[in-house]
Structures are given as C-alpha cells and as structure tokens.
Design an enzyme around this catalytic site. Structure first.
Site, short mmCIF file in Angstrom:
data_model
loop_
_atom_site.label_atom_id
_atom_site.label_comp_id
_atom_site.label_asym_id
_atom_site.label_seq_id
_atom_site.Cartn_x
_atom_site.Cartn_y
_atom_site.Cartn_z
N GLU A 83 0.85 -1.19 0.00
CA GLU A 83 0.00 0.00 0.00
C GLU A 83 0.88 1.24 0.00
O GLU A 83 1.79 1.33 0.84
CB GLU A 83 -0.92 -0.02 1.21
CG GLU A 83 -1.91 -1.18 1.12
CD GLU A 83 -2.93 -1.20 2.25
OE1 GLU A 83 -2.93 -0.28 3.09
OE2 GLU A 83 -3.73 -2.14 2.30
N HIS A 111 -7.90 1.35 1.09
CA HIS A 111 -7.80 1.12 2.55
C HIS A 111 -8.53 2.22 3.32
O HIS A 111 -7.92 2.96 4.10
CB HIS A 111 -6.33 1.04 2.98
CG HIS A 111 -6.15 0.38 4.33
ND1 HIS A 111 -5.04 -0.34 4.67
CD2 HIS A 111 -6.97 0.33 5.43
CE1 HIS A 111 -5.15 -0.80 5.91
NE2 HIS A 111 -6.33 -0.39 6.39
C1 MLT Z 1 -7.34 -0.89 11.33
O1 MLT Z 1 -6.42 -1.67 11.56
O2 MLT Z 1 -8.24 -0.73 12.13
C2 MLT Z 1 -7.32 -0.04 10.06
O3 MLT Z 1 -6.42 -0.56 9.14
C3 MLT Z 1 -7.03 1.37 10.44
C4 MLT Z 1 -6.75 2.32 9.30
O4 MLT Z 1 -7.31 2.24 8.23
O5 MLT Z 1 -5.93 3.20 9.47
#
Ligand code: MLT
Length: 296
Positions: free
Chosen positions: A252, A270
């Site tokens: 990412e 994401h």
């Molecule tokens: C999580 O682990 O809760 C998410 O990946 C958080 C995010 O998107 O930063």
C-alpha cells in the site's frame, strides 16, 4: 513530553493529549527522515501509512509508547518493542462498524454493477442491458473471522435477508452466524468476506478458491495478503470468481494495476476505518490510552 502524530488524529484526540500537557507534532516523515527524527519523541502515533520496524524502535531512544489508531498492529514490530519494554497501544473495536459497512458496500457494488456504471456513465454510455444484477436477499454470506467486525458484518447481512455462515478457529458461537467448517463455508457461500488479522500465509489462495462455488464473490476489507492477489486475478480472469471487493493490498499504495483495474473488481484505497464517526472514536480512545500510558 512530545508525541509524533504521523498519520493524523481527530481534533478531539489532539485536545485530549494537549490538555494533558503533551506537545503534539503533526508530521509525516519519509522512512529515512523518521529514522533521523524519532529520537525527539516520547511516543509515535500511526495509522496504516507509517511503518514502525525494529530500526525505528532502536533509533527512538526516548520512545516510551507506540500507538496505532486502528485495530491491527501489523505495521509495528510490537514484539520487538515489547522486548525493549515499550508497549504498543491500539483501538481494537473503535472502527468495526465502519469496516463492516464498507464490506457490505462492496457487496452491493458488485451485485448491482455500481463500480462499473459509475465509470461508464461518465463516458456517456447507457449500458442498461449489461447491468442485470443479483439480489443479496436470500444469498449465503460466508464470514471468515467472526470477531467484532465479522459479527457486525453478519448483523447487517442478516438485515438484508442473507443467510450467514461463518468460520473462526477461536470462536465457536456468534449471534446471527451459523458456524461451519472452513471447507463447508467455501463450498456453500455465494459471497465470502474476510475479517481476519494479517497472517504469515494467505488465508485464501488458489486451493481455497478452487473449493468455492463457481461465480462466487470475494470481499477483503481485512488486510492485504490474506488473499493471494495473483490467485485472485487468475480466478477473476477465468470467471471462477465473479467479482471481488478489495480495500486492502499486499503493498500500500498498491501498484497491482491489473487487479485494481479488472472490470469485475470494486476497489477502495484502505478506507475501511475512514469515516467521521470511526475516526472520532479512534481518536478519543487512542488519545486517552496514550495519556494514561505517558502520565499514568
Ligand atoms: C485498522 O487496523 O483498524 C485499520 O487498518 C485502520 C486504518 O485504516 O488506518
């Protein structure tokens, strides 16, 4: 005391920290700059973008706490931090509802071609005949990983009239989910949605896809790498998998353009936790935890 806020924090969260007399610095350093600058901070707070490997922990000679605004802590070498007496804090459930809603959003997108028509209509095309969708009502959703996010996804799917089956090696009962074996889930589900933490090996690869129904839909709003991207692409090309909803990637930002531009894929970058509500909950919760750890 000084905290490095590397990937953002809600206004309320920052207020909580500042009211405790801790200085907040909002700065996203490159990995090299982070190595040089981390020594100035007592705490680093990250989301997904910043990685905290062993080298950063070693360079952080004043680090007392590492914090992640989110559920997973896989971008932090938390085991190594622990050996140095540095705790890693996170917010295990604060963004669960937002992630569950995104998983359902990808299911709707794929079932009704929203991902395609949003693009083709902008090009002036009226492809009504090509977008004969399916109802979610009456379909079987297989949830792999029946923790908080899996259960919230199940609740939403139940409300849509879906039959929900689930598999979790650690959870034997969950409301609204009929627990089955992994193989039974793969064989019966029309939609498979993953809600597991990052693991050493993919949970879904070519072998698992082969056990699924022809024309299955696959949703990954969990972690990059829990689905083998190459195997998924092959299965999309052969139409074994009718569609995939993907929020998370092996790398990412991803450079797997073949996968993200596949016509039967609905993609987001994401953003599972990226809602106003989730970020407010995450911000306040992680800020309280940081203050308690630094000042308590
Ligand atoms: C999580 O682990 O809760 C998410 O990946 C958080 C995010 O998107 O930063």
């Amino acid at each position: 005391m000084k905290i490095l806020i590397s990937d953002g924090l809600s206004k309320k969260g920052q207020e909580i920290i500042e009211n405790a007399g801790i200085e907040c610095v909002n700065q996203h350093y490159s990995p090299e700059e982070l190595l040089e600058n981390i020594k100035d901070y007592d705490c680093i707070l990250v989301r997904s973008a910043t990685k905290v490997p062993k080298e950063v922990i070693d360079a952080g000679e004043n680090l007392k706490v590492i914090a992640r605004g989110g559920a997973g802590i896989d971008n932090i070498d938390h085991q190594y931090a622990k050996t140095k007496g540095i705790p890693t804090l996170n917010t295990p459930a604060a963004n669960s509802a937002s992630v569950a809603e995104l998983a359902v959003a990808h299911m709707f997108a794929l079932a009704r071609f929203l991902h395609k028509s949003n693009v083709t209509m902008r090009d002036g095309k009226w492809n009504k005949k090509e977008y004969k969708g399916i109802e979610l009502n009456g379909r079987t959703l297989g949830i792999v990983g029946c923790g908080k996010i899996g259960q919230l996804t199940a609740g939403r799917a139940n409300g849509l009239g879906m039959n929900v089956i689930g598999y979790d090696p650690f959870i034997k009962e969950a409301e609204g989910i009929e627990m089955v074996s992994f193989d039974e889930l793969l064989a019966k589900a029309d939609f498979v949605s993953l809600h597991v933490p990052k693991q050493a090996e993919p949970v879904i690869g070519a072998k698992e896809i082969a056990k699924m129904k022809d024309g299955v839909y696959l949703i990954n709003c969990a972690r990059g790498g829990v689905v083998d991207e190459a195997a998924l692409l092959d299965a999309l090309n052969s139409e074994k998998v009718a569609g995939a909803g993907i929020d998370v990637y092996v790398e990412e930002p991803t450079n797997n353009i073949e996968l993200v531009s596949h016509p039967n894929v609905s993609v987001t970058p994401h953003v599972g936790a990226s809602t106003t509500e989730a970020q407010e909950r995450v911000g306040s919760e992680i800020a309280e935890k940081i203050v308690a750890a630094l000042k308590g």
